[in-house]
Design an enzyme around this catalytic site. Structure first.
Site, PDB file in Angstrom:
ATOM      1  CG  ASP A  60      -0.151  -0.006   2.547  1.00 32.29           C
ATOM      2  OD1 ASP A  60       1.005  -0.129   2.380  1.00 32.29           O
ATOM      3  OD2 ASP A  60      -0.842   0.029   3.569  1.00 32.29           O
ATOM      4  CG  HIS A  89      21.980   9.325 -18.977  1.00 30.15           C
ATOM      5  ND1 HIS A  89      21.055   9.100 -19.630  1.00 30.15           N
ATOM      6  CD2 HIS A  89      22.402  10.456 -18.961  1.00 30.15           C
ATOM      7  CE1 HIS A  89      20.847  10.177 -20.372  1.00 30.15           C
ATOM      8  NE2 HIS A  89      21.658  11.188 -20.003  1.00 30.15           N
ATOM      9  CG  ASP A 124      23.926  15.709 -15.551  1.00 28.36           C
ATOM     10  OD1 ASP A 124      22.996  16.652 -15.173  1.00 28.36           O
ATOM     11  OD2 ASP A 124      23.984  15.405 -16.757  1.00 28.36           O
ATOM     12  CG  ASP A 170      20.180  18.696 -17.293  1.00 30.14           C
ATOM     13  OD1 ASP A 170      20.955  18.244 -16.512  1.00 30.14           O
ATOM     14  OD2 ASP A 170      19.897  18.658 -18.507  1.00 30.14           O
ATOM     15  CG  HIS A 179      26.363  13.996 -25.300  1.00 31.21           C
ATOM     16  ND1 HIS A 179      26.227  15.391 -25.090  1.00 31.21           N
ATOM     17  CD2 HIS A 179      27.235  13.507 -24.305  1.00 31.21           C
ATOM     18  CE1 HIS A 179      27.139  15.651 -24.180  1.00 31.21           C
ATOM     19  NE2 HIS A 179      27.799  14.756 -23.721  1.00 31.21           N
ATOM     20  CG  HIS A 216      18.139  18.651 -23.115  1.00 30.08           C
ATOM     21  ND1 HIS A 216      17.595  19.192 -22.060  1.00 30.08           N
ATOM     22  CD2 HIS A 216      19.068  17.942 -22.793  1.00 30.08           C
ATOM     23  CE1 HIS A 216      18.353  19.059 -20.714  1.00 30.08           C
ATOM     24  NE2 HIS A 216      19.323  18.313 -21.318  1.00 30.08           N
ATOM     25  CG  HIS A 264      16.066  15.164 -21.833  1.00 32.59           C
ATOM     26  ND1 HIS A 264      16.426  13.800 -22.013  1.00 32.59           N
ATOM     27  CD2 HIS A 264      16.956  15.774 -21.174  1.00 32.59           C
ATOM     28  CE1 HIS A 264      17.809  13.782 -21.704  1.00 32.59           C
ATOM     29  NE2 HIS A 264      18.029  14.952 -21.107  1.00 32.59           N
ATOM     30  CD  GLU A 308      23.452  18.195 -21.933  1.00 30.24           C
ATOM     31  OE1 GLU A 308      23.982  17.120 -21.147  1.00 30.24           O
ATOM     32  OE2 GLU A 308      22.221  18.308 -21.985  1.00 30.24           O
ATOM     33  CE1 TYR A 320      31.140  12.752 -20.364  1.00 27.16           C
ATOM     34  CE2 TYR A 320      30.764  13.014 -22.842  1.00 27.16           C
ATOM     35  CZ  TYR A 320      30.341  13.217 -21.691  1.00 27.16           C
ATOM     36  OH  TYR A 320      29.281  14.403 -21.315  1.00 27.16           O
ATOM     37  CD  GLU A 327      23.301  19.603 -18.634  1.00 28.36           C
ATOM     38  OE1 GLU A 327      23.541  18.693 -17.647  1.00 28.36           O
ATOM     39  OE2 GLU A 327      22.232  19.533 -19.436  1.00 28.36           O
TER      40      GLU A 327
HETATM   41  N1  GLY Z   1      20.730  15.265 -16.924  1.00 27.51           N
HETATM   42  C1  GLY Z   1      20.292  14.774 -18.160  1.00 27.51           C
HETATM   43  C2  GLY Z   1      21.067  15.303 -19.478  1.00 27.51           C
HETATM   44  O1  GLY Z   1      21.945  16.351 -19.089  1.00 27.51           O
HETATM   45  O2  GLY Z   1      20.598  15.540 -20.325  1.00 27.51           O
HETATM   46 MN    MN Z   2      20.848  17.957 -19.855  1.00 26.26          MN
HETATM   47 MN    MN Z   3      22.206  16.935 -17.262  1.00 28.28          MN
END
Ligand code: GLY
Ligand code: MN
Ligand code: MN
Length: 436
Positions: free
Chosen positions: A37, A241, A258, A269, A348, A352, A359, A382, A386, A406
């Protein structure tokens, strides 16, 4: 902070977009059972929240333009003294009208029986198609019900349309009150990152820095992080992530954090990377400076009329030049950019949209072309590099250095404003914070 009039204005605008023969039907988020519950903390579905400000589960918003008995109808939970003793108060139907400006409110149990009447003679139904199977079924059943009554002169809608893109385009442009909420989420996050930076030293566990972040979030009225915080030391800094956060932070390594607070449903973010022992090594410094230069170059592109991709192009340029200068990439910079040779190191994109969701919603392309930036959009920038140990052909002294920086950026009429500017990102400033 977002007042009732602003929610009403958003509903009006959406109704104008769908026209007088349409109807919008939007369900809230549901409560999710964790076990037995106990339930997970409730977080309202962002589109629903954007249009209602209503923060309870088991609700459905209906917008029926020009409906005589009222255009804004909220179906929501009945008041229930027993349940309210356990779970807290509910607005009920009276509260829905008085506090949330619904023209009419009905118990959620009446939704199915009332839907056919609401849909009758509307040409188009606008709802988030396919988002909740059970909701699709309820709507289609209502439409079938009307079809079966065609002999009594009832007309069923002839089109179902996804309402999400219209709402998302509205959400992309932030109002003054939304920008204030975002700024507050960012300010809390800045202080949380400062706290974690100051608490960092060799031997501390990643989750202990996470605890510093969460402490500052909660202390300042952010009830949840906007996403699971990433605290990765050494090799974990190269996992984009990484959220296990259960390893010991070691002397000589970097740590990448992050993390962002959610404040009144708006997300921050922010990422910072710094040395666990407070002093950047030569290699860490070299990589960090490239990422920082890439970020600054990207931020310089942010202004009204700039292409969404300008930031990514600037980052690719600076990162490629930097990796060539260090001898990590070899060859002609332009050719390397064309071949995306940076991709194994920077895999990446530049960022965003940011808003009610981390996002956030809103299209990146219009008619198959990257869109241009406009005032009151909010986005992240950002870049990162790496270098994990399995990176072929890269000397081991570079291994386990993962750097991302970022920040959260508002497009203004003249250029942009970095909402998270107060959080140090120059090497000297970070080292100064950590030496105190
Ligand atoms: N924290 C996820 C990103 O930076 O997009
Ligand atoms: Mn981000
Ligand atoms: Mn981030």
């Amino acid at each position: 902070m977002i007042n009732r009039a602003e929610y009403a204005k958003r509903r009006k605008k959406l109704m104008q977009q769908i026209g007088p023969t349409g109807i919008v039907i939007l369900p809230s988020a549901s409560e999710t059972i964790r076990s037995g519950d106990t339930v997970y903390s409730f977080r309202q579905q962002s589109d629903f929240y954007y249009l209602t400000g209503f923060d309870e589960p088991e609700a459905v918003m209906v917008l029926a333009p020009k409906r005589k008995a009222g255009e804004y109808i909220l179906f929501n939970r009945l008041r229930d003294r027993d349940r309210e003793i356990w779970d807290g108060s509910r607005a009920g139907q009276a509260g829905a009208c008085k506090d949330f400006l619904a023209d009419q409110a009905f118990p959620i149990q009446q939704l199915q029986s009332m839907l056919p009447e609401l849909l009758t003679d509307r040409q188009s139904v606008h709802y988030p198609i396919g988002m909740q199977k059970s909701f699709d079924d309820i709507l289609l059943q209502a439409i079938n019900k009307i079809r079966s009554m065609i002999r009594s002169g009832m007309q069923s809608p002839i089109a179902c349309m996804d309402v999400s893109p219209s709402i998302h385009e509205m959400r992309l442009f932030k109002s003054t009150a939304e920008i204030a909420a975002l700024q507050r989420a960012v300010d809390i996050t800045v202080q949380a990152h400062m706290r974690a930076m100051k608490a960092c030293k060799p031997g501390v566990m990643e989750y202990q820095l996470e605890a510093e972040l969460l402490y500052e979030f909660y202390r300042q009225g952010s009830r949840y992080p906007a996403y699971s915080s990433i605290v990765g030391g050494g090799k974990n800094s190269c996992i984009l992530h990484y959220i296990r956060n259960d390893q010991k932070l070691k002397n000589g390594e970097v740590v990448l954090i992050d993390a962002g607070a959610e404040y009144q449903n708006y997300a921050a973010d922010i990422t910072r990377t710094f040395p666990v022992n407070g002093r950047f090594s030569r290699e860490q410094r070299a990589i960090y400076e490239i990422v920082l230069a890439a970020q600054l170059a990207a931020i310089r592109t942010i202004k009204p009329g700039a292409l969404w991709t300008a930031a990514q192009d600037a980052i690719a340029q600076v990162i490629t030049e930097g990796l060539v200068a260090l001898g990590i990439l070899k060859g002609n910079v332009n050719n390397l950019i064309k071949k995306q040779a940076y991709f194994p190191f920077y895999m990446h994109r530049s960022g965003h949209w940011l808003g009610l969701d981390v996002h956030d919603v809103g299209r990146y392309k219009i008619k198959n072309k990257w869109r241009t930036l406009q005032p009151n959009m909010v986005l992240t920038i950002e870049p990162g590099i790496y270098i994990s140990a399995d990176m072929q052909g890269v000397h081991r002294r570079w291994h386990h250095i993962g750097v991302r920086i970022e920040d959260d950026i508002l497009v203004t009429s003249k250029g942009c404003r970095v909402l998270s500017d107060k959080l140090p990102r120059e090497i000297a400033d970070i080292e100064a914070v950590m030496s105190k």
